[in-house]
Design a protein around this motif. Structure first.
Motif, PDB file in Angstrom:
ATOM      1  N   ARG A   1       0.830  -1.208   0.000  1.00  0.00           N
ATOM      2  CA  ARG A   1       0.000   0.000   0.000  1.00  0.00           C
ATOM      3  C   ARG A   1       0.858   1.248   0.000  1.00  0.00           C
ATOM      4  O   ARG A   1       0.600   2.202  -0.739  1.00  0.00           O
ATOM      5  CB  ARG A   1      -0.931   0.000   1.210  1.00  0.00           C
ATOM      6  CG  ARG A   1      -1.886   1.199   1.243  1.00  0.00           C
ATOM      7  CD  ARG A   1      -2.509   1.393   2.606  1.00  0.00           C
ATOM      8  NE  ARG A   1      -1.541   1.551   3.670  1.00  0.00           N
ATOM      9  CZ  ARG A   1      -0.918   2.696   3.966  1.00  0.00           C
ATOM     10  NH1 ARG A   1      -1.125   3.773   3.253  1.00  0.00           N
ATOM     11  NH2 ARG A   1      -0.075   2.763   4.969  1.00  0.00           N
ATOM     12  N   ASN A   2       1.918   1.248   0.791  1.00  0.00           N
ATOM     13  CA  ASN A   2       2.820   2.408   0.839  1.00  0.00           C
ATOM     14  C   ASN A   2       3.490   2.659  -0.504  1.00  0.00           C
ATOM     15  O   ASN A   2       3.611   3.809  -0.941  1.00  0.00           O
ATOM     16  CB  ASN A   2       3.889   2.215   1.919  1.00  0.00           C
ATOM     17  CG  ASN A   2       3.347   2.423   3.312  1.00  0.00           C
ATOM     18  OD1 ASN A   2       2.365   3.133   3.505  1.00  0.00           O
ATOM     19  ND2 ASN A   2       3.972   1.791   4.287  1.00  0.00           N
ATOM     20  N   LEU A   3       3.922   1.586  -1.171  1.00  0.00           N
ATOM     21  CA  LEU A   3       4.557   1.738  -2.482  1.00  0.00           C
ATOM     22  C   LEU A   3       3.573   2.290  -3.515  1.00  0.00           C
ATOM     23  O   LEU A   3       3.913   3.175  -4.309  1.00  0.00           O
ATOM     24  CB  LEU A   3       5.124   0.397  -2.962  1.00  0.00           C
ATOM     25  CG  LEU A   3       6.313  -0.146  -2.171  1.00  0.00           C
ATOM     26  CD1 LEU A   3       6.639  -1.568  -2.613  1.00  0.00           C
ATOM     27  CD2 LEU A   3       7.519   0.757  -2.329  1.00  0.00           C
ATOM     28  N   ILE A   4       2.355   1.774  -3.490  1.00  0.00           N
ATOM     29  CA  ILE A   4       1.341   2.242  -4.435  1.00  0.00           C
ATOM     30  C   ILE A   4       0.973   3.693  -4.148  1.00  0.00           C
ATOM     31  O   ILE A   4       0.796   4.499  -5.066  1.00  0.00           O
ATOM     32  CB  ILE A   4       0.096   1.329  -4.383  1.00  0.00           C
ATOM     33  CG1 ILE A   4       0.455  -0.065  -4.880  1.00  0.00           C
ATOM     34  CG2 ILE A   4      -1.052   1.910  -5.203  1.00  0.00           C
ATOM     35  CD1 ILE A   4      -0.606  -1.101  -4.596  1.00  0.00           C
ATOM     36  N   GLU A   5       0.885   4.014  -2.881  1.00  0.00           N
ATOM     37  CA  GLU A   5       0.568   5.394  -2.489  1.00  0.00           C
ATOM     38  C   GLU A   5       1.616   6.363  -3.029  1.00  0.00           C
ATOM     39  O   GLU A   5       1.283   7.437  -3.540  1.00  0.00           O
ATOM     40  CB  GLU A   5       0.482   5.478  -0.966  1.00  0.00           C
ATOM     41  CG  GLU A   5      -0.049   6.776  -0.447  1.00  0.00           C
ATOM     42  CD  GLU A   5      -0.183   6.741   1.061  1.00  0.00           C
ATOM     43  OE1 GLU A   5       0.393   7.626   1.723  1.00  0.00           O
ATOM     44  OE2 GLU A   5      -0.852   5.821   1.581  1.00  0.00           O
ATOM     45  N   GLN A   6       2.877   5.974  -2.937  1.00  0.00           N
ATOM     46  CA  GLN A   6       3.943   6.826  -3.469  1.00  0.00           C
ATOM     47  C   GLN A   6       3.813   6.990  -4.982  1.00  0.00           C
ATOM     48  O   GLN A   6       4.017   8.075  -5.514  1.00  0.00           O
ATOM     49  CB  GLN A   6       5.322   6.242  -3.126  1.00  0.00           C
ATOM     50  CG  GLN A   6       5.681   6.348  -1.661  1.00  0.00           C
ATOM     51  CD  GLN A   6       5.631   7.790  -1.175  1.00  0.00           C
ATOM     52  OE1 GLN A   6       6.167   8.694  -1.807  1.00  0.00           O
ATOM     53  NE2 GLN A   6       4.961   8.002  -0.055  1.00  0.00           N
ATOM     54  N   GLU A   7       3.450   5.898  -5.666  1.00  0.00           N
ATOM     55  CA  GLU A   7       3.250   5.977  -7.111  1.00  0.00           C
ATOM     56  C   GLU A   7       2.070   6.879  -7.455  1.00  0.00           C
ATOM     57  O   GLU A   7       2.106   7.607  -8.446  1.00  0.00           O
ATOM     58  CB  GLU A   7       3.027   4.582  -7.700  1.00  0.00           C
ATOM     59  CG  GLU A   7       4.275   3.724  -7.715  1.00  0.00           C
ATOM     60  CD  GLU A   7       4.009   2.336  -8.277  1.00  0.00           C
ATOM     61  OE1 GLU A   7       3.077   2.178  -9.088  1.00  0.00           O
ATOM     62  OE2 GLU A   7       4.745   1.409  -7.896  1.00  0.00           O
ATOM     63  N   LEU A   8       1.014   6.838  -6.623  1.00  0.00           N
ATOM     64  CA  LEU A   8      -0.150   7.683  -6.875  1.00  0.00           C
ATOM     65  C   LEU A   8       0.191   9.167  -6.772  1.00  0.00           C
ATOM     66  O   LEU A   8      -0.383   9.986  -7.480  1.00  0.00           O
ATOM     67  CB  LEU A   8      -1.270   7.340  -5.897  1.00  0.00           C
ATOM     68  CG  LEU A   8      -2.220   6.244  -6.324  1.00  0.00           C
ATOM     69  CD1 LEU A   8      -3.197   5.923  -5.206  1.00  0.00           C
ATOM     70  CD2 LEU A   8      -2.968   6.617  -7.576  1.00  0.00           C
TER      71      LEU A   8
ATOM     72  N   ASN B   1      -5.047   4.619 -13.371  1.00  0.00           N
ATOM     73  CA  ASN B   1      -6.037   3.729 -12.762  1.00  0.00           C
ATOM     74  C   ASN B   1      -5.420   2.471 -12.174  1.00  0.00           C
ATOM     75  O   ASN B   1      -5.973   1.882 -11.258  1.00  0.00           O
ATOM     76  CB  ASN B   1      -7.091   3.321 -13.797  1.00  0.00           C
ATOM     77  CG  ASN B   1      -8.085   4.420 -14.038  1.00  0.00           C
ATOM     78  OD1 ASN B   1      -8.215   5.337 -13.231  1.00  0.00           O
ATOM     79  ND2 ASN B   1      -8.779   4.339 -15.159  1.00  0.00           N
ATOM     80  N   ARG B   2      -4.277   2.045 -12.700  1.00  0.00           N
ATOM     81  CA  ARG B   2      -3.663   0.794 -12.246  1.00  0.00           C
ATOM     82  C   ARG B   2      -3.375   0.824 -10.749  1.00  0.00           C
ATOM     83  O   ARG B   2      -3.638  -0.135 -10.030  1.00  0.00           O
ATOM     84  CB  ARG B   2      -2.378   0.528 -13.031  1.00  0.00           C
ATOM     85  CG  ARG B   2      -1.834  -0.884 -12.866  1.00  0.00           C
ATOM     86  CD  ARG B   2      -0.710  -1.162 -13.845  1.00  0.00           C
ATOM     87  NE  ARG B   2       0.477  -0.384 -13.553  1.00  0.00           N
ATOM     88  CZ  ARG B   2       1.422  -0.759 -12.695  1.00  0.00           C
ATOM     89  NH1 ARG B   2       1.321  -1.903 -12.065  1.00  0.00           N
ATOM     90  NH2 ARG B   2       2.488  -0.012 -12.486  1.00  0.00           N
TER      91      ARG B   2
ATOM     92  N   LEU C   1      -4.897  -0.714  -5.067  1.00  0.00           N
ATOM     93  CA  LEU C   1      -5.372  -0.341  -3.730  1.00  0.00           C
ATOM     94  C   LEU C   1      -6.706  -1.023  -3.423  1.00  0.00           C
ATOM     95  O   LEU C   1      -6.945  -1.449  -2.285  1.00  0.00           O
ATOM     96  CB  LEU C   1      -5.512   1.178  -3.615  1.00  0.00           C
ATOM     97  CG  LEU C   1      -4.222   1.949  -3.392  1.00  0.00           C
ATOM     98  CD1 LEU C   1      -4.486   3.451  -3.429  1.00  0.00           C
ATOM     99  CD2 LEU C   1      -3.564   1.573  -2.077  1.00  0.00           C
ATOM    100  N   LEU C   2      -7.556  -1.138  -4.412  1.00  0.00           N
ATOM    101  CA  LEU C   2      -8.825  -1.832  -4.218  1.00  0.00           C
ATOM    102  C   LEU C   2      -8.598  -3.309  -3.889  1.00  0.00           C
ATOM    103  O   LEU C   2      -9.307  -3.881  -3.063  1.00  0.00           O
ATOM    104  CB  LEU C   2      -9.713  -1.697  -5.458  1.00  0.00           C
ATOM    105  CG  LEU C   2     -10.325  -0.310  -5.670  1.00  0.00           C
ATOM    106  CD1 LEU C   2     -11.041  -0.244  -7.008  1.00  0.00           C
ATOM    107  CD2 LEU C   2     -11.281   0.028  -4.540  1.00  0.00           C
ATOM    108  N   ARG C   3      -7.608  -3.937  -4.525  1.00  0.00           N
ATOM    109  CA  ARG C   3      -7.292  -5.338  -4.217  1.00  0.00           C
ATOM    110  C   ARG C   3      -6.837  -5.479  -2.770  1.00  0.00           C
ATOM    111  O   ARG C   3      -7.203  -6.434  -2.079  1.00  0.00           O
ATOM    112  CB  ARG C   3      -6.206  -5.857  -5.156  1.00  0.00           C
ATOM    113  CG  ARG C   3      -6.682  -6.030  -6.585  1.00  0.00           C
ATOM    114  CD  ARG C   3      -5.612  -6.631  -7.448  1.00  0.00           C
ATOM    115  NE  ARG C   3      -5.438  -8.032  -7.072  1.00  0.00           N
ATOM    116  CZ  ARG C   3      -4.300  -8.685  -7.235  1.00  0.00           C
ATOM    117  NH1 ARG C   3      -3.243  -8.098  -7.752  1.00  0.00           N
ATOM    118  NH2 ARG C   3      -4.215  -9.947  -6.876  1.00  0.00           N
TER     119      ARG C   3
END
Length: 193
Positions: free
Chosen positions: A155-162, A168-169, A174-176
């Motif tokens: 989640r932290n890695l995805i948050e940084q990418e966001l 949308n990816r 995050l939904l998963r």
């Protein structure tokens, strides 16, 4: 697949069925084997079948010749669907038999039981039903914590990418994670009861 284990030098080793104090039923197995196990250990067939139902709630039942505990544990989702949860929860049926054996059954390869099979779990005292059951519960908690740590890191890695993009990816990932957490919250609540 039915495997038989006995505690030898503070860890589990596979043995012949007559010497076993732990009987583990894991995939792949034939449902005809359930009928054999049911009659051999005097366990109601429905209790064995409940242990294989992915939607079965955690619980405890006491019968004349056994105690039955059903707990949910986290398992990596084998469905490669990008929209599904990363982790799901699967039940482990724990039967405390009159002859002091413990029988476990799970419909999926379970990382908690695998640790026992591979001898990763050491016992500080001679094996008995209560200590073995408590070790399974302890390892279930550890597995939930391990999975939560992995989900949080992801989640932290995805948050940084966001923060750096608006694709949308990342939102789908995050939904998963959120779907996995829903499984965990429901199962932990059931296990608590």
């Amino acid at each position: 697949m039915i495997k038989y284990y006995k505690e030898v030098l503070s860890q589990m080793e596979e043995v012949a069925s007559a010497d076993a104090n732990w009987v583990n039923i894991a995939p792949p197995f034939d449902h005809n084997e359930l009928g054999t196990i049911s009659s051999e250990y005097s366990i109601e067939y429905d209790l064995l079948a409940d242990s294989l139902d992915i939607d079965e709630r955690s619980g405890y039942e006491r019968d004349d010749n056994l105690n039955f505990l059903l707990i949910n544990t986290p398992v990596l989702n084998q469905d490669k669907n990008d929209r599904g949860p990363i982790y799901v929860t699967a039940p482990i049926g724990i039967f405390l038999l009159e002859d002091q054996r413990v029988l476990t059954i799970s419909s999926l390869e379970n990382p908690v039981l695998k640790r026992f099979e591979k001898g990763y779990i050491k016992f500080s005292e001679p094996l008995n039903q209560v200590s073995f059951t408590l070790k399974i519960l302890e390892q279930t908690v550890i597995e939930f914590l391990r999975c939560l740590k992995k989900l949080n890191l992801r989640r932290n890695l995805i948050e940084q990418e966001l923060y750096n993009s608006s694709r949308n990816r990342e939102l789908q990932q995050l939904l998963r994670i959120e779907k996995s957490l829903v499984y965990f919250v429901n199962s932990i609540s059931d296990n608590d009861l």
